[in-house]
Structures are given as C-alpha cells and as structure tokens.
Scaffold this active site. Structure first.
Site, mmCIF file in Angstrom:
data_model
loop_
_atom_site.group_PDB
_atom_site.id
_atom_site.type_symbol
_atom_site.label_atom_id
_atom_site.label_comp_id
_atom_site.label_asym_id
_atom_site.label_seq_id
_atom_site.Cartn_x
_atom_site.Cartn_y
_atom_site.Cartn_z
ATOM 1 N N ASP A 34 0.720 -1.148 -0.133
ATOM 2 C CA ASP A 34 -0.177 0.072 0.009
ATOM 3 C C ASP A 34 0.863 1.243 -0.160
ATOM 4 O O ASP A 34 2.056 1.331 0.516
ATOM 5 C CB ASP A 34 -0.972 0.022 1.273
ATOM 6 C CG ASP A 34 -1.859 -1.146 1.375
ATOM 7 O OD1 ASP A 34 -2.259 -1.850 0.154
ATOM 8 O OD2 ASP A 34 -2.558 -1.353 2.389
ATOM 9 N N TRP A 35 0.347 2.324 -0.434
ATOM 10 C CA TRP A 35 1.038 3.662 -0.506
ATOM 11 C C TRP A 35 1.621 3.835 0.653
ATOM 12 O O TRP A 35 2.619 4.482 0.897
ATOM 13 C CB TRP A 35 -0.109 4.809 -0.954
ATOM 14 C CG TRP A 35 0.328 6.015 -1.065
ATOM 15 C CD1 TRP A 35 1.523 6.611 -1.790
ATOM 16 C CD2 TRP A 35 0.072 7.193 -0.332
ATOM 17 N NE1 TRP A 35 1.579 7.857 -1.747
ATOM 18 C CE2 TRP A 35 0.572 8.273 -0.808
ATOM 19 C CE3 TRP A 35 -1.177 7.277 0.885
ATOM 20 C CZ2 TRP A 35 0.397 9.669 -0.149
ATOM 21 C CZ3 TRP A 35 -1.294 8.565 1.177
ATOM 22 C CH2 TRP A 35 -0.435 9.809 0.801
#
Length: 211
Positions: free
Chosen positions: A57-58
């Site tokens: 994830d970011w």
C-alpha cells in the site's frame, strides 16, 4: 524523482529486494498527478529492467522483491500465486490484545462506493486469513507480528480493525483516537522469504520497522 528514499537491500542479475518508504505507490496511479511510484523511480535510476511482482500500500513501508527479467518475473509470480512466499509484518494496533496469538479468517471484497476501502462480506467476499502474534504491550497500543496467508488488498488493516484494534495512523480504517496516535500508518513489511528464481536457493531478508 530521486532513488535516494528507496534502500536497495539486495540485488543480482535476476532480482532486487528493496525497502519501500511510506507515501510512495508501488506502481503509477491512473491520474496524471499520481505517476510517481517505486517502479518508476527504479526504472529511471539505474534499474530499467525492474519488474513489479507484488505491491505494498501507498502508506505501508518495508520489503518488496522485484524481478529483473521475464523468466524471474514468471517464477516469482508463481511463488506468490502458489503461496510459497512467506511474509511477516510489524504493526502497532490500538488497545490491548488479550491473547498472545491468534488467527483471523474473515472474507473480504472491494467496496466501490468507498474507494479504495475494502469491506467484510460473508456472502460474496474472498477468503482472507491472517495469523498474528503479540510482541509487546504498551499503555495505549500493542505491537504485533502479522503473517498473511492470503494477500488481499488492505487485508491486515481490515482484519485488525474488525477485531476492534485498528492500526495506528490508518487514514482509511482507524477511528480518530487511533488515527491521531501516530503520524503515519504503523505497518511495515519486516521479513520476506522465497526461493531464488534461477537457482531455487531459499532466501530470507529482514528489515526492522522504524516505529
């Protein structure tokens, strides 16, 4: 964009292992202002042959393996698909977990009205299983080791939130107290075990969390 924020943990002719920083996409997003990503930085700064095999994830930090040729990409992808890759994550979650360890098995699916959130769905959701182990207990939170058996998007974040123990600093799932308890998402990919795509030698990499 510079490569300086990405630590190269290991490299050879077939693969790269890197430590992804927070607030960096694994691959470019669709919007024009969302193109900066791990793979783009690597491709533009000395690793034009790097190929994405899996994602973080970011907001999530930690270990990722990338292939450097088509054969390695095919083999590493197979290992992920057949669940031959072992991963552990370190997280700080809200509150006190009573047990020392446990298993979470709650089916999940994408939640289009609330993009990019995922949601639990016992009728249409895909199987998702997470093993957890308590590492230490603190006044307002618990440090845990997480081992995903499946690799659903946001799986660890959704599963801990479902237990009532959201990950600190999680802007998508945490309640306000847990969100404000940390300046960033406290989720880090700590260890990564797989087989070398060319030699089949078992490899293990570790990178401790910085929270």
């Amino acid at each position: 964009m510079p490569l300086s924020s990405i630590s190269i943990v290991y490299q050879d002719h077939d693969l790269l292992v890197v430590n992804k920083p927070t607030l960096l996409l694994s691959v470019p997003g669709r919007a024009e202002n969302n193109k900066d990503s791990l793979i783009q930085r690597l491709n533009q700064n000395g690793y034009p042959d790097a190929l994405i095999v899996h994602r973080l994830d970011w907001e999530t930090t930690g270990l990722m393996v990338l292939a450097r040729n088509a054969a390695a990409h095919s083999e590493l992808s197979r290992q992920f698909r057949e669940r031959l890759v072992a991963r552990t994550y370190t997280a700080l979650c809200w509150g006190q977990l009573a047990a020392r360890q446990g298993q979470i098995e709650l089916p999940m699916r994408y939640d289009p009205p609330n993009k990019p959130r995922q949601t639990l769905d016992f009728l249409q959701g895909k199987t998702a299983r997470t093993y957890w182990r308590k590492l230490s207990t603190h006044e307002s939170h618990t440090r845990v080791e997480l081992s995903p058996h499946t690799g659903r998007s946001h799986q660890l974040r959704v599963h801990l939130n479902a237990l009532g123990h959201p990950i600190l600093g999680d802007p998508l799932y945490a309640h306000n107290d847990a969100l404000n308890a940390a300046p960033r998402l406290c989720l880090h990919a700590t260890t990564l075990d797989f087989y070398h795509p060319a030699t089949q030698q078992p490899l293990r990499f570790g990178c401790p969390a910085e929270f």
